[in-house]
Design a protein around this motif. Structure first.
Motif, PDB file in Angstrom:
ATOM      1  N   ALA A   1      50.985 -22.012 -67.596  1.00 39.59           N
ATOM      2  CA  ALA A   1      51.718 -23.132 -67.724  1.00 39.59           C
ATOM      3  C   ALA A   1      51.009 -24.313 -68.023  1.00 39.59           C
ATOM      4  CB  ALA A   1      52.717 -23.275 -66.598  1.00 39.59           C
ATOM      5  N   VAL A   2      50.003 -24.711 -66.982  1.00 41.87           N
ATOM      6  CA  VAL A   2      49.154 -25.926 -67.149  1.00 41.87           C
ATOM      7  C   VAL A   2      48.496 -26.012 -68.554  1.00 41.87           C
ATOM      8  CG1 VAL A   2      47.083 -27.100 -66.187  1.00 41.87           C
ATOM      9  CG2 VAL A   2      49.156 -26.178 -64.628  1.00 41.87           C
ATOM     10  N   GLN A   3      47.998 -24.736 -69.160  1.00 39.16           N
ATOM     11  CA  GLN A   3      47.198 -24.860 -70.218  1.00 39.16           C
ATOM     12  C   GLN A   3      48.057 -25.133 -71.397  1.00 39.16           C
ATOM     13  OE1 GLN A   3      45.662 -20.670 -69.952  1.00 39.16           O
ATOM     14  NE2 GLN A   3      43.586 -21.541 -69.848  1.00 39.16           N
ATOM     15  N   VAL A   4      49.316 -24.725 -71.248  1.00 40.14           N
ATOM     16  CA  VAL A   4      50.329 -25.201 -72.327  1.00 40.14           C
ATOM     17  C   VAL A   4      50.438 -26.644 -72.518  1.00 40.14           C
ATOM     18  CG1 VAL A   4      52.858 -24.867 -73.267  1.00 40.14           C
ATOM     19  CG2 VAL A   4      51.266 -23.028 -72.752  1.00 40.14           C
ATOM     20  N   ILE A   5      50.854 -27.032 -71.384  1.00 47.40           N
ATOM     21  CA  ILE A   5      51.042 -28.646 -71.118  1.00 47.40           C
ATOM     22  C   ILE A   5      49.881 -29.447 -71.827  1.00 47.40           C
ATOM     23  CG2 ILE A   5      51.434 -30.352 -69.537  1.00 47.40           C
ATOM     24  CD1 ILE A   5      52.812 -28.498 -67.741  1.00 47.40           C
ATOM     25  N   LEU A   6      48.698 -28.979 -71.250  1.00 43.63           N
ATOM     26  CA  LEU A   6      47.376 -29.851 -71.487  1.00 43.63           C
ATOM     27  C   LEU A   6      47.124 -29.723 -72.902  1.00 43.63           C
ATOM     28  CD1 LEU A   6      44.954 -28.733 -68.558  1.00 43.63           C
ATOM     29  CD2 LEU A   6      46.274 -30.888 -68.777  1.00 43.63           C
ATOM     30  N   LYS A   7      47.451 -28.580 -73.684  1.00 45.43           N
ATOM     31  CA  LYS A   7      47.422 -28.571 -75.114  1.00 45.43           C
ATOM     32  C   LYS A   7      48.271 -29.569 -75.961  1.00 45.43           C
ATOM     33  CE  LYS A   7      48.632 -24.853 -77.815  1.00 45.43           C
ATOM     34  NZ  LYS A   7      48.480 -23.358 -78.105  1.00 45.43           N
ATOM     35  N   HIS A   8      49.302 -29.796 -75.327  1.00 42.76           N
ATOM     36  CA  HIS A   8      50.260 -30.679 -76.230  1.00 42.76           C
ATOM     37  C   HIS A   8      50.320 -32.072 -75.611  1.00 42.76           C
ATOM     38  CE1 HIS A   8      51.961 -27.272 -78.193  1.00 42.76           C
ATOM     39  NE2 HIS A   8      51.717 -26.518 -77.152  1.00 42.76           N
ATOM     40  N   LEU A   9      50.103 -32.567 -74.606  1.00 46.48           N
ATOM     41  CA  LEU A   9      49.980 -33.911 -74.041  1.00 46.48           C
ATOM     42  C   LEU A   9      48.551 -34.522 -74.311  1.00 46.48           C
ATOM     43  CD1 LEU A   9      52.266 -33.337 -71.203  1.00 46.48           C
ATOM     44  CD2 LEU A   9      52.888 -34.289 -73.545  1.00 46.48           C
ATOM     45  N   LYS A  10      48.596 -35.963 -74.337  1.00 46.99           N
ATOM     46  CA  LYS A  10      47.381 -36.591 -74.393  1.00 46.99           C
ATOM     47  C   LYS A  10      47.160 -37.127 -72.684  1.00 46.99           C
ATOM     48  CE  LYS A  10      47.995 -38.340 -78.941  1.00 46.99           C
ATOM     49  NZ  LYS A  10      48.273 -39.611 -79.991  1.00 46.99           N
ATOM     50  N   THR A  11      45.863 -37.407 -72.439  1.00 52.69           N
ATOM     51  CA  THR A  11      45.474 -37.816 -71.304  1.00 52.69           C
ATOM     52  C   THR A  11      46.530 -38.816 -70.692  1.00 52.69           C
ATOM     53  OG1 THR A  11      43.284 -37.201 -71.836  1.00 52.69           O
ATOM     54  CG2 THR A  11      43.550 -38.789 -69.695  1.00 52.69           C
ATOM     55  N   ALA A  12      46.674 -39.839 -71.475  1.00 50.76           N
ATOM     56  CA  ALA A  12      47.800 -41.149 -70.726  1.00 50.76           C
ATOM     57  C   ALA A  12      48.998 -40.278 -70.591  1.00 50.76           C
ATOM     58  CB  ALA A  12      47.821 -42.311 -71.992  1.00 50.76           C
ATOM     59  N   GLU A  13      49.528 -39.339 -71.294  1.00 50.55           N
ATOM     60  CA  GLU A  13      50.783 -38.721 -70.948  1.00 50.55           C
ATOM     61  C   GLU A  13      50.774 -38.039 -69.664  1.00 50.55           C
ATOM     62  OE1 GLU A  13      52.402 -38.458 -75.550  1.00 50.55           O
ATOM     63  OE2 GLU A  13      51.167 -36.863 -74.678  1.00 50.55           O
ATOM     64  N   ILE A  14      49.574 -37.289 -69.573  1.00 46.63           N
ATOM     65  CA  ILE A  14      49.320 -36.373 -68.503  1.00 46.63           C
ATOM     66  C   ILE A  14      49.378 -37.470 -67.352  1.00 46.63           C
ATOM     67  CG2 ILE A  14      48.247 -34.773 -67.335  1.00 46.63           C
ATOM     68  CD1 ILE A  14      47.141 -33.701 -69.982  1.00 46.63           C
ATOM     69  N   LYS A  15      48.715 -38.488 -67.201  1.00 45.99           N
ATOM     70  CA  LYS A  15      48.645 -39.098 -66.203  1.00 45.99           C
ATOM     71  C   LYS A  15      49.798 -39.938 -65.563  1.00 45.99           C
ATOM     72  CE  LYS A  15      44.870 -42.005 -65.844  1.00 45.99           C
ATOM     73  NZ  LYS A  15      43.848 -43.040 -66.282  1.00 45.99           N
ATOM     74  N   LYS A  16      50.715 -40.217 -66.866  1.00 49.47           N
ATOM     75  CA  LYS A  16      52.246 -40.895 -66.327  1.00 49.47           C
ATOM     76  C   LYS A  16      53.010 -39.657 -65.822  1.00 49.47           C
ATOM     77  CE  LYS A  16      52.246 -44.079 -69.758  1.00 49.47           C
ATOM     78  NZ  LYS A  16      52.782 -44.710 -71.079  1.00 49.47           N
ATOM     79  N   ILE A  17      52.931 -38.506 -65.743  1.00 47.76           N
ATOM     80  CA  ILE A  17      53.529 -37.302 -65.507  1.00 47.76           C
ATOM     81  C   ILE A  17      53.042 -37.126 -64.112  1.00 47.76           C
ATOM     82  CG2 ILE A  17      53.978 -34.667 -65.502  1.00 47.76           C
ATOM     83  CD1 ILE A  17      53.904 -35.131 -68.701  1.00 47.76           C
ATOM     84  N   ALA A  18      52.016 -37.066 -63.950  1.00 49.86           N
ATOM     85  CA  ALA A  18      51.303 -37.070 -62.632  1.00 49.86           C
ATOM     86  C   ALA A  18      51.693 -38.144 -61.590  1.00 49.86           C
ATOM     87  CB  ALA A  18      49.711 -36.960 -62.539  1.00 49.86           C
ATOM     88  N   ALA A  19      51.829 -39.333 -62.043  1.00 47.90           N
ATOM     89  CA  ALA A  19      52.450 -40.396 -61.227  1.00 47.90           C
ATOM     90  C   ALA A  19      53.848 -40.049 -60.850  1.00 47.90           C
ATOM     91  CB  ALA A  19      52.362 -41.711 -61.987  1.00 47.90           C
ATOM     92  N   VAL A  20      54.561 -39.633 -61.563  1.00 49.29           N
ATOM     93  CA  VAL A  20      56.027 -39.209 -61.508  1.00 49.29           C
ATOM     94  C   VAL A  20      56.048 -38.055 -60.571  1.00 49.29           C
ATOM     95  CG1 VAL A  20      58.384 -38.462 -62.420  1.00 49.29           C
ATOM     96  CG2 VAL A  20      57.033 -40.112 -63.605  1.00 49.29           C
ATOM     97  N   VAL A  21      55.356 -37.124 -60.658  1.00 48.75           N
ATOM     98  CA  VAL A  21      55.432 -35.691 -59.894  1.00 48.75           C
ATOM     99  C   VAL A  21      55.160 -36.293 -58.383  1.00 48.75           C
ATOM    100  CG1 VAL A  21      54.482 -33.625 -59.288  1.00 48.75           C
ATOM    101  CG2 VAL A  21      55.309 -34.299 -61.849  1.00 48.75           C
ATOM    102  N   ASN A  22      54.059 -37.232 -58.156  1.00 48.05           N
ATOM    103  CA  ASN A  22      53.538 -37.559 -56.891  1.00 48.05           C
ATOM    104  C   ASN A  22      54.635 -38.469 -56.244  1.00 48.05           C
ATOM    105  OD1 ASN A  22      51.095 -36.276 -56.533  1.00 48.05           O
ATOM    106  ND2 ASN A  22      50.023 -37.796 -57.860  1.00 48.05           N
ATOM    107  N   ASP A  23      55.644 -38.967 -56.870  1.00 54.15           N
ATOM    108  CA  ASP A  23      56.367 -39.671 -56.017  1.00 54.15           C
ATOM    109  C   ASP A  23      57.818 -38.823 -55.706  1.00 54.15           C
ATOM    110  OD1 ASP A  23      59.022 -40.940 -55.619  1.00 54.15           O
ATOM    111  OD2 ASP A  23      58.141 -42.896 -56.843  1.00 54.15           O
TER     112      ASP A  23
END
Length: 58
Positions: free
Chosen positions: A24-46
Motif C-alpha cells: 500500500a505504501v509503495q502505491v502511495i509513494l509511486k503516485h505522490l510527490k514528496t511535498a504531498e506525502i509530507k502534508k499527508i504525514a502531518a495530517v495523519v500525525n494529528d
C-alpha cells in the motif's frame, strides 16, 4: 529516477499484514510527490484529523 533501498520497521500482527502495508505504501509513494506525502504525514500525525479521516473511510 534513481531507486534507493532503506530498511524500515513495520508494526503488524503478521508477516502477511506487514507485506500488505508495504504494498500500500509503495502505491502511495509511486503516485505522490514528496511535498504531498509530507502534508499527508502531518495530517495523519494529528490525532483529531486522523480520527476524522478514519470516520469517513470506515
Amino acid at each position: 529516477m534513481a531507486k534507493y533501498k532503506k530498511e524500515i520497521i513495520i508494526d503488524a500482527d503478521s508477516v502477511e499484514e506487514a507485506s500488505e502495508k508495504i504494498k500500500a505504501v509503495q502505491v502511495i509513494l509511486k503516485h505522490l510527490k514528496t511535498a504531498e506525502i509530507k502534508k499527508i504525514a502531518a495530517v495523519v500525525n494529528d490525532p483529531i484529523q486522523l480520527a476524522l479521516i478514519k470516520a469517513k473511510l470506515f
